[in-house]
Design an enzyme around this catalytic site. Sequence first.
Site, PDB file in Angstrom:
ATOM      1  N   GLN A 170      24.392  -1.856 -14.416  1.00 53.68           N
ATOM      2  CA  GLN A 170      24.700  -2.480 -13.527  1.00 53.68           C
ATOM      3  C   GLN A 170      25.109  -1.700 -12.160  1.00 53.68           C
ATOM      4  O   GLN A 170      26.620  -1.434 -12.563  1.00 53.68           O
ATOM      5  CB  GLN A 170      25.146  -4.303 -13.766  1.00 53.68           C
ATOM      6  CG  GLN A 170      25.094  -5.097 -12.199  1.00 53.68           C
ATOM      7  CD  GLN A 170      25.988  -5.695 -12.230  1.00 53.68           C
ATOM      8  OE1 GLN A 170      27.381  -6.581 -12.441  1.00 53.68           O
ATOM      9  NE2 GLN A 170      25.135  -7.291 -11.784  1.00 53.68           N
ATOM     10  N   GLY A 171      24.701  -1.432 -11.584  1.00 51.14           N
ATOM     11  CA  GLY A 171      25.156  -0.989 -10.339  1.00 51.14           C
ATOM     12  C   GLY A 171      24.247  -1.226  -8.761  1.00 51.14           C
ATOM     13  O   GLY A 171      24.410  -1.815  -7.735  1.00 51.14           O
ATOM     14  N   SER A 225      28.279  -2.246  -7.205  1.00 46.51           N
ATOM     15  CA  SER A 225      29.515  -2.326  -6.568  1.00 46.51           C
ATOM     16  C   SER A 225      29.638  -1.133  -5.732  1.00 46.51           C
ATOM     17  O   SER A 225      29.113  -0.078  -6.984  1.00 46.51           O
ATOM     18  CB  SER A 225      31.145  -2.664  -7.451  1.00 46.51           C
ATOM     19  OG  SER A 225      31.274  -4.218  -7.343  1.00 46.51           O
ATOM     20  N   GLU A 245      23.795 -16.649 -13.877  1.00 46.70           N
ATOM     21  CA  GLU A 245      25.011 -16.731 -14.734  1.00 46.70           C
ATOM     22  C   GLU A 245      25.774 -18.293 -14.358  1.00 46.70           C
ATOM     23  O   GLU A 245      26.384 -18.378 -14.793  1.00 46.70           O
ATOM     24  CB  GLU A 245      26.647 -16.097 -14.022  1.00 46.70           C
ATOM     25  CG  GLU A 245      27.523 -15.835 -14.679  1.00 46.70           C
ATOM     26  CD  GLU A 245      28.604 -14.349 -14.137  1.00 46.70           C
ATOM     27  OE1 GLU A 245      28.553 -14.563 -12.774  1.00 46.70           O
ATOM     28  OE2 GLU A 245      29.309 -13.818 -14.885  1.00 46.70           O
ATOM     29  N   SER A 272      35.227 -12.437  -6.920  1.00 42.22           N
ATOM     30  CA  SER A 272      37.180 -12.358  -7.209  1.00 42.22           C
ATOM     31  C   SER A 272      37.618 -13.728  -7.036  1.00 42.22           C
ATOM     32  O   SER A 272      36.886 -14.116  -6.226  1.00 42.22           O
ATOM     33  CB  SER A 272      37.964 -11.920  -6.436  1.00 42.22           C
ATOM     34  OG  SER A 272      37.586 -11.944  -4.794  1.00 42.22           O
TER      35      SER A 272
END
Lengths: 392, 378
Positions: free
Chosen positions: A130-131, A133, A248, A373
């Site tokens: 997965q690209g 961040s 998710e 986060s």
Amino acid sequence: MDLTYSPAAAEFRAELRAWLAANIPARWAAPGFWASLDEDEAFDLRRDWERRKALAGFAGVDWPVEFGGRGGTPAMAAILDEELARARAPRSVNTLGLTFLAPTLMAVGTPEQKAEIIGPLLRNEVIWCQGFSEPGAGSDLAALRTHGERDGDEFVVNGQKVWTTFARRGDQIFTMVRTEPGSSRHRGLSLLLIDMHAPGVEVRPIRQMSGVSEFGEVFFTDVRVPAAACVGGLGNGWATAMLLLSFERGASAIGQYTDYLRAFEEIVRVARALGRDGDPVVRQELARRRVELECLRYHSLHVLTEVEQGRDLGFASSVTKLQWSQAYQGLFETFDELLGPDAALVRPTADVDLTALRRESFWTRSVTIWGGSSQVQRSIVAERVLGLPRGS
Amino acid sequence: MFFALTDEQRALAASVRDLLAGRFDLAAVRAVFDDPAGDGHPLDLWKTIGEQGWLSVRVPTEHDGLDLGLVDVQVIAREFGAGVVPGPWAATVLAGEAVLRAGGPEQAAAVLGPLAAGDLVATVALRGPGGGPGPDGVAVRATAAGRLDGIASGVEYAGVADLVVVAAIEGPGPSAAGTGPGLGLYLLDPTVAGVTIEPQAAPDGTTRLAALTLAGAAATRLPGSGAAALADLRRRGAVLAAADLVGLARAALTRTVAYDTDRVQFGRPVGSFQAVAHHLADLHVAVTMAEHAVLYAAHALDAGRPDADLAVAVAKSKANQAGADTTAAMIQYHGGIGYTWEHDAHFFYKRARRLIAAFGDSQWHREQVARLTIDSVG
């Protein structure tokens, strides 16, 4: 109230359990086995095992049959997670592709994308990264700067991604790229599928505090990507990314619960070996952590019920993430505190080796960062679930 | 797999909530709170409770009850907590549990029908002064002839009770492990000779507590009782208290969110400051977990699940934490007004503190969790 599973789901569990018993070597379950392997060795073993698992019919259990799945229920997916954890199966090396990319393609992929990508992904023939961040775009994804210039029917991509899980071993990467020059924030983005073996793609591993290099940086220098390798429409990347991340939600945390129970018991054995399990303060602290784990289990049963009733959990999934990540991290904080005077050592006594639990303890520092986060999750809960006014 | 409230249970919750809000709002709570010498037992409310069938949930159909489970009881208990409602509902329901589970057929016939209809107020007296929730906390002894001697402390609504379920040591008492014979539950009519009821001052004005001094008081033994029956009753009491706590915790959180959405300081709503918002988000997670844990514990007792003991200890520990943290936050995030007698926040805070200590405090329940999950690891 009914805590039993349907006959079909129970039958699936029995079949799965038998397969796992025959296909997981006993030594894999020994504490410290995975920590004792070289990283590449461990990856190859996991990758090969996961491929065999897929060929045996235990991948994509809740995917539609037309995509090679089993057409099963959310309960079957939860059972799969639970049994894998119980059998001490290694974690997937293709989670990001399986959890995020595949359902996104099923929803908005072109017929060619569906045909070419989903099967090999399910069979673990292609490892997907997965690209998202970037150095300047962590929690604030819309600040991303990797860009693609249109050149005929291709994009020429330049930029950098970071924290890419399994970057060193990845074959393909689904990447958020700014494809409209001069655009800012949520506009002008596209989700491009990029071959990590293509010229101009360079990967550098990042060593984590645990000592392993599971993730890395990915640099794109004039990488040529076909414009057709876009998912969800050119310039529509933000909406596609939000759709992708939504898959998710609703995932039951019953697999995590089962895995953390294993950690709890390993920690109890260490406490006992060090003569600390009778200490009333240690007992109170361990019990406090166990309470959070049991709450995670009850919560997971509730989430599974909601999903099976066809309800969309929406932003309430942030509650699940906060609970599992903090329960897991907290358990290891108690682990660190119960070790006693020789806590600084790898082997506080001749028969206690803390290497594996320490590595896991370090790993738990990451779970409140990745996947949104805790601070981002709290803002979501505050604004979207409790309805508090937005911060300025 | 179905682990959630049914549509009927959701409807029951809504009807209890609406009725309590209409018939017994916080102004009515305040009147009871500010009258500590009063009996704390509003009769109009009690009549409504009886008419609504909220006392008959667990009572078998042959005694005109609804024959439902603790899951349904906890639905109602949460609403009583949310409204910090005074009165002997929970005490009466719990006394009914004792008769239901350990009473003989004649006792059941005499007690459960009137109890279900709201014609009888009952309570439980399970521990002596400073005594914990186990057999070693009991400070009443029974003679072979069924006479009770000793003291019970913190008995809810003893002053208005028609019936008290009293735990008493028999002979040499139960074994050190708290099992076996040596303990009984007794039905006591508090008007008989040898019973003295002394009100005990307590900060939580949403209930009334009293000490019961017994000197040769005649009582009837529940034939099915023993140390196990006391443990069973203690578990059920813990679930009821935990349910009240999660209802109260959810209400405290909701009220605080509402206040901090409107209250403006530094030119913006207080609830838009992350320092406040993030803490409230954490409290939402904690309350949500406590709600699930109470639901699970109630079901585990209803279904006789093997993990019921653990589930109850988890639920009470977590509900205690949620109750303590949300009511403290309610005061903090209302600012100065939250610290006044005039504001309602202290009702929630003080009721939470009482319930946290009831039927096993957090430390006691965590030691149960430790016993069940640490000592069993092979």
